[in-house]
Design an enzyme around this catalytic site. Structure first.
Site, PDB file in Angstrom:
ATOM      1  N   SER A 127      -8.528   0.207   2.461  1.00  0.00           N
ATOM      2  CA  SER A 127      -8.388  -0.267   1.079  1.00  0.00           C
ATOM      3  C   SER A 127      -7.131  -1.115   0.964  1.00  0.00           C
ATOM      4  O   SER A 127      -6.162  -0.916   1.705  1.00  0.00           O
ATOM      5  CB  SER A 127      -8.282   0.917   0.119  1.00  0.00           C
ATOM      6  OG  SER A 127      -8.023   0.479  -1.200  1.00  0.00           O
ATOM      7  N   TYR A 140      -4.540   9.056  -2.650  1.00  0.00           N
ATOM      8  CA  TYR A 140      -5.502   8.048  -2.202  1.00  0.00           C
ATOM      9  C   TYR A 140      -4.792   6.918  -1.461  1.00  0.00           C
ATOM     10  O   TYR A 140      -5.213   6.506  -0.376  1.00  0.00           O
ATOM     11  CB  TYR A 140      -6.270   7.491  -3.400  1.00  0.00           C
ATOM     12  CG  TYR A 140      -7.336   6.490  -3.027  1.00  0.00           C
ATOM     13  CD1 TYR A 140      -8.576   6.906  -2.568  1.00  0.00           C
ATOM     14  CD2 TYR A 140      -7.100   5.119  -3.131  1.00  0.00           C
ATOM     15  CE1 TYR A 140      -9.559   5.984  -2.224  1.00  0.00           C
ATOM     16  CE2 TYR A 140      -8.066   4.191  -2.792  1.00  0.00           C
ATOM     17  CZ  TYR A 140      -9.305   4.633  -2.332  1.00  0.00           C
ATOM     18  OH  TYR A 140     -10.269   3.718  -1.989  1.00  0.00           O
TER      19      TYR A 140
END
Length: 246
Positions: A127, A140
């Site tokens: 990501s 995250y």
């Protein structure tokens, strides 16, 4: 049909990016097995095999390996998101996010690498959050940085037999994106401002990430390994002043 004859495993293929990759691989001729923690989802193509598995559990990953057999392509897509700061995160949050996003990727790579065919390709879904921190997404963000580091290590340690790369999506139209906007005091305004930061003036779709995954899985990407491929519509290419927002 760039993937004809290839056996592919895609974790977390129930919906979103994972589902998009499953469908793109099937369209390119691959034999595909996917998995998730629940029962087989509605609408999954009949030609795609399904295994119920939680990748954070090594025993369940071992069952996934047995179901798949010799594999050419492994896509580590399964992941979860918790919208909290470090101070607000609980032990249960840690177990959930790190279990799926870090241990899950590690478990799958460790189990599949010994059985992957030569010239195999591992594709980890990282990501842009592994490069720059999204607010209130501490675990995250950290988990995706782990994925990026593991990707490089696998490429170095297991080449030339296996290539390993990561795709780093930007803001893709999935449930995770909506959860992020909902953290804002004004989600509508946050969405509008975020859209203005994209050079292509739209958010991504699962198909945009799937297109990159198809290339990385194919023999066309034979010289690509150990890389983080950002697919974010140009969002991280510009400084905020270039958006006209400041």
């Amino acid at each position: 049909m760039r993937l004809t004859g290839k056996q592919a495993v895609v974790t977390g293929g129930r919906q979103g990016i994972g589902r998009g990759i499953v469908e793109a691989f099937l369209a390119e001729g691959a034999t595909v097995l996917t998995c998730g923690r629940g029962a087989r989802p509605d609408g999954l193509p009949d030609s795609c095999d399904w295994v119920q598995a939680d990748v954070s559990d090594p025993a369940q990953v071992a069952e996934l390996v047995r179901a798949a057999g010799p594999t050419d392509v492994l896509v580590n897509n399964a992941g979860v998101q918790v919208e909290k700061t470090v101070a607000d995160s609980t032990d249960a949050d840690w177990d959930l996010v790190i279990g799926a996003n870090c241990r899950g990727v590690f478990n799958a790579c460790r189990a599949f690498i010994p059985l992957m065919r030569k010239s195999g390709s591992i594709i980890n879904i990282g990501s842009i959050s592994g490069h720059t921190a999204d607010p209130s997404m501490a675990l995250y963000n950290a988990s995706k940085a782990f994925v990026h580091g593991l990707t490089r290590s696998i490429a170095v340690d297991h080449g030339p037999d296996i290539r390993c790369n990561a795709i780093c999506p930007g803001w893709i139209e999935t449930g995770m994106l909506e959860a992020g906007f909902n953290l804002s005091d004004d989600p509508t305004s946050a969405r509008r401002d975020a859209l203005a930061r994209h050079a292509v003036r739209r958010f991504g779709q699962p198909a945009d990430i799937a297109a990159m995954a198809v290339w990385l899985a194919s023999d066309e990407a034979g010289f690509a390994s150990g890389q983080m491929f950002t697919v974010d519509g140009g969002m991280t290419a510009a400084s905020p002043i270039n958006t006209g927002l400041f």
